[in-house]
Scaffold this active site. Structure first.
Site, PDB file in Angstrom:
ATOM      1  N   SER A  77      15.271 -24.301   1.829  1.00 28.89           N
ATOM      2  CA  SER A  77      15.423 -25.676   2.318  1.00 28.89           C
ATOM      3  C   SER A  77      15.010 -26.892   1.496  1.00 28.89           C
ATOM      4  O   SER A  77      13.962 -26.754   0.302  1.00 28.89           O
ATOM      5  CB  SER A  77      14.419 -26.084   3.534  1.00 28.89           C
ATOM      6  OG  SER A  77      14.792 -27.658   3.904  1.00 28.89           O
ATOM      7  N   TYR A 107       7.576 -25.308   9.388  1.00 32.71           N
ATOM      8  CA  TYR A 107       8.863 -25.048   8.836  1.00 32.71           C
ATOM      9  C   TYR A 107       8.909 -25.359   7.342  1.00 32.71           C
ATOM     10  O   TYR A 107       9.222 -24.344   6.564  1.00 32.71           O
ATOM     11  CB  TYR A 107       9.923 -25.977   9.471  1.00 32.71           C
ATOM     12  CG  TYR A 107      11.157 -25.873   8.862  1.00 32.71           C
ATOM     13  CD1 TYR A 107      12.054 -24.787   9.289  1.00 32.71           C
ATOM     14  CD2 TYR A 107      11.792 -26.912   7.824  1.00 32.71           C
ATOM     15  CE1 TYR A 107      13.296 -24.736   8.890  1.00 32.71           C
ATOM     16  CE2 TYR A 107      13.118 -26.658   7.172  1.00 32.71           C
ATOM     17  CZ  TYR A 107      13.937 -25.534   7.874  1.00 32.71           C
ATOM     18  OH  TYR A 107      14.963 -25.608   7.224  1.00 32.71           O
TER      19      TYR A 107
END
Length: 247
Positions: A138, A151
Site C-alpha cells: 500500500s 494496517y
C-alpha cells in the site's frame, strides 16, 4: 513477468482490486485462480469466464493454507504466479486500553497470510519457468494514515519482507511489489464512492500498463502511489503526512 500464458493465483480475488486484476489478467490470456472466504463473491468474479476458477480459502488458517497448496498444485500444475492480495483494513483508536482483536486479525491476514502462502508454494514456484510472486502492499506503507495504524504497519512490514524475498529468490522467482494508493473499493465503509480516491477501473488500467513494461518494475506504483512512495525521498514527508491525516 510475462503478460500472458501464466497460471496465476490471486488471494482475496472475490472483491475489489483482487477481482479487478484477476479479470484483467484473465482477459490478457492467463489462467487465473481466485481465492477468498466468501464463495458467492468468488462465483461473481469468475461468472461467464472460462479459464477463471474459484477456490475458497481463509488465509488466516495455516492448516487450510497447507491443504489448499496441495490441492491447487494438483489441479493446476502449471501454476507459476502467486499474488498475495488478501487483506483487511480496520480503524483503531490507540489512546486507551482496548480489545486488540482488530489489530491481531489485521496482522494474521495481511502479514502472516502472505508469509504462509509464499512458504506453502515457493518450492513449486521455484521449479516453474517464468515464476513470479506479487505482494500487494500500500502507499500507506510509506506515509501512514493514523486512523489505521496496524494496517499501515503490516504493509510496511510486507514492503520490507518483499525486498528480502526478492534478494533470496533472485534468479529463480521474480518478486514484485504492487503498492496501491487510495482506490475506490469496499475495503472500508464508504470507500467505493469516496471523492478523491482513484476509480478502480482507472487503477486497474494503470497497473496493467505497468505490468506490460519490459522488464516489469520491481515496484509497481501508479502516479498516485508515487506521491506517497517518494514523499520522504523528495523532502515532502511532513506535508504529505499532514495532508492525508487532516481529517
Amino acid at each position: 513477468m510475462k503478460t500472458s500464458g501464466n497460471t496465476i493465483l490471486v488471494t482475496g480475488g472475490g472483491t475489489g482490486i483482487g477481482r479487478a486484476l484477476a479479470q484483467a489478467w484473465h482477459a490478457a490470456g492467463n489462467v487465473v485462480i481466485v481465492t477468498g472466504r466468501t464463495r458467492e463473491n468468488l462465483e461473481e468474479t469468475v461468472a461467464g469466464r472460462e479459464g477463471l476458477h474459484a477456490m475458497p480459502l481463509d488465509v488466516t488458517d495455516p492448516a487450510a493454507i497447507a491443504t489448499f497448496a496441495k490441492d491447487v498444485i494438483a489441479r493446476f500444475p502449471a501454476l507459476n504466479v502467486l499474488v498475495n492480495n488478501a487483506g483487511i483494513m480496520r480503524y483503531e483508536t490507540l489512546g486507551a486500553g482496548r480489545d486488540l482483536g482488530d489489530a491481531e486479525a489485521t496482522i494474521v491476514t495481511n502479514l502472516l497470510g502472505p508469509i504462509r502462502m509464499t512458504d506453502a508454494l515457493v518450492d513449486h514456484l521455484a521449479a516453474q519457468a517464468d515464476a513470479a510472486i506479487i505482494n500487494v502492499t500500500s502507499g500507506l506503507a510509506f506515509v501512514p494514515l493514523v486512523a489505521t495504524p496496524t494496517y499501515n504497519a503490516t504493509k510496511a512490514a510486507m514492503h520490507s519482507y518483499t525486498q528480502s524475498l526478492r534478494a533470496q529468490l533472485a534468479g529463480r522467482v521474480e518478486v514484485i511489489e504492487l503498492a496501491p494508493p487510495a482506490v475506490q473499493t469496499d475495503l472500508t465503509p464508504g470507500q467505493s464512492t469516496r471523492e478523491g480516491y482513484l476509480p478502480l477501473a482507472t487503477y486497474t488500467a494503470q497497473v496493467m500498463a505497468l505490468f506490460g513494461q519490459v522488464p516489469t518494475p520491481a515496484e509497481v506504483c501508479v502516479p498516485n502511489t508515487l506521491f506517497l512512495r517518494n514523499a520522504e525521498r523528495e523532502g515532502r514527508y511532513d506535508d504529505v503526512f499532514a495532508m492525508i491525516n487532516q481529517h
